[in-house]
Design a protein around this motif. Structure first.
Motif, PDB file in Angstrom:
ATOM      1  N   VAL A 155       0.847  -1.188   0.000  1.00  0.00           N
ATOM      2  CA  VAL A 155       0.000   0.000   0.000  1.00  0.00           C
ATOM      3  C   VAL A 155       0.881   1.236   0.000  1.00  0.00           C
ATOM      4  CG1 VAL A 155      -1.909  -1.095   1.274  1.00  0.00           C
ATOM      5  CG2 VAL A 155      -0.124   0.119   2.537  1.00  0.00           C
ATOM      6  N   ALA A 156       0.290   2.335  -0.413  1.00  0.00           N
ATOM      7  CA  ALA A 156       0.850   3.666  -0.201  1.00  0.00           C
ATOM      8  C   ALA A 156       0.040   4.261   0.947  1.00  0.00           C
ATOM      9  CB  ALA A 156       0.723   4.506  -1.461  1.00  0.00           C
ATOM     10  N   PHE A 157       0.566   5.284   1.607  1.00  0.00           N
ATOM     11  CA  PHE A 157      -0.220   5.868   2.692  1.00  0.00           C
ATOM     12  C   PHE A 157       0.176   7.308   2.969  1.00  0.00           C
ATOM     13  CE2 PHE A 157       3.382   3.656   4.611  1.00  0.00           C
ATOM     14  CZ  PHE A 157       3.903   4.593   5.496  1.00  0.00           C
ATOM     15  N   SER A 158      -0.759   8.011   3.594  1.00  0.00           N
ATOM     16  CA  SER A 158      -0.511   9.356   4.106  1.00  0.00           C
ATOM     17  C   SER A 158      -0.686   9.320   5.614  1.00  0.00           C
ATOM     18  CB  SER A 158      -1.511  10.367   3.527  1.00  0.00           C
ATOM     19  OG  SER A 158      -1.310  10.549   2.157  1.00  0.00           O
ATOM     20  N   ILE A 159       0.127  10.104   6.285  1.00  0.00           N
ATOM     21  CA  ILE A 159      -0.010  10.311   7.725  1.00  0.00           C
ATOM     22  C   ILE A 159      -0.325  11.794   7.906  1.00  0.00           C
ATOM     23  CG2 ILE A 159       1.158  10.295   9.961  1.00  0.00           C
ATOM     24  CD1 ILE A 159       2.959   8.054   8.819  1.00  0.00           C
ATOM     25  N   PHE A 160      -1.399  12.060   8.602  1.00  0.00           N
ATOM     26  CA  PHE A 160      -1.793  13.427   8.901  1.00  0.00           C
ATOM     27  C   PHE A 160      -1.603  13.647  10.400  1.00  0.00           C
ATOM     28  CE2 PHE A 160      -4.247  11.953   5.279  1.00  0.00           C
ATOM     29  CZ  PHE A 160      -3.991  12.947   4.352  1.00  0.00           C
ATOM     30  N   MET A 161      -0.743  14.619  10.740  1.00  0.00           N
ATOM     31  CA  MET A 161      -0.425  14.847  12.144  1.00  0.00           C
ATOM     32  C   MET A 161      -0.015  16.304  12.326  1.00  0.00           C
ATOM     33  SD  MET A 161       2.399  12.825  14.447  1.00  0.00           S
ATOM     34  CE  MET A 161       3.801  13.431  13.535  1.00  0.00           C
ATOM     35  N   ASP A 162      -0.575  16.951  13.335  1.00  0.00           N
ATOM     36  CA  ASP A 162      -0.228  18.345  13.635  1.00  0.00           C
ATOM     37  C   ASP A 162      -0.305  19.228  12.393  1.00  0.00           C
ATOM     38  OD1 ASP A 162       0.273  17.674  16.310  1.00  0.00           O
ATOM     39  OD2 ASP A 162       2.378  17.221  15.890  1.00  0.00           O
ATOM     40  N   ARG A 163      -1.373  19.080  11.632  1.00  0.00           N
ATOM     41  CA  ARG A 163      -1.612  19.851  10.401  1.00  0.00           C
ATOM     42  C   ARG A 163      -0.504  19.653   9.365  1.00  0.00           C
ATOM     43  NH1 ARG A 163      -2.262  24.369  13.924  1.00  0.00           N
ATOM     44  NH2 ARG A 163      -0.822  25.460  12.574  1.00  0.00           N
TER      45      ARG A 163
END
Length: 163
Positions: free
Chosen positions: A46-54
């Motif tokens: 998979v590919a992925f995004s991490i969203f953290m602290d804007r």
């Protein structure tokens, strides 16, 4: 294993650390202090995004433009692979395939990716230790108008400070 760490690993990885969370494409997980969103890959995993602290951090894994014959149009990659990526926030850091075996066929899609997403920091991966290729890729990106930061990885163990 590193103490107090949560491993988030693709569903197709066999030997996972204890407590690892295995993910499949198209999952959305709210974790303690961050969100993970997964995407299909054009190859394994998979590919992925991490969203953290804007902040938005993207990791392509094997989600690349595997244009081995050089006969595929860029729009195919954009439509089939890149259109699934969350664009609700500007991309801060992106780890994207930059494959020297595909040097004359778009290098695995890094040039298209940079044009479409314009991440603040672009980090080449999958260079197979051919670090001189990263310099050539950066030169080509600059010629194409990419004006953001590029970490021209030059070896194992390097660090980069992104402010």
């Amino acid at each position: 294993n590193i103490p107090n760490i949560t491993y988030i690993i693709s569903y197709d990885i066999k030997d996972c650390p204890d407590g690892a969370i295995q993910v499949k494409p198209n999952q959305h997980m709210d974790m303690d202090g961050f969100t993970v969103k997964t995407y299909p890959s054009t190859d394994d995993g998979v590919a992925f995004s991490i969203f953290m602290d804007r902040k938005d951090i993207y990791f392509s894994g094997d989600n690349a433009f595997w244009n081995w014959d050089g006969d595929l149009d860029d729009d195919i990659y954009i439509r089939l692979a890149l259109s699934a990526i969350d664009t609700s926030m500007p991309m801060d850091i992106a780890f994207q395939v930059c494959d020297p075996r595909l040097e004359h066929m778009g290098a695995g899609g890094i040039y298209i990716f940079a044009r479409v997403f314009k991440p603040e920091l672009l980090v080449p991966i999958h260079s197979f230790g051919e670090y001189a290729f990263n310099k050539r890729a950066e030169k080509k990106l600059r010629e194409q108008g990419f004006d953001k930061k590029f970490w021209c990885v030059g070896g194992v163990g390097e660090t980069y400070t992104f402010a």
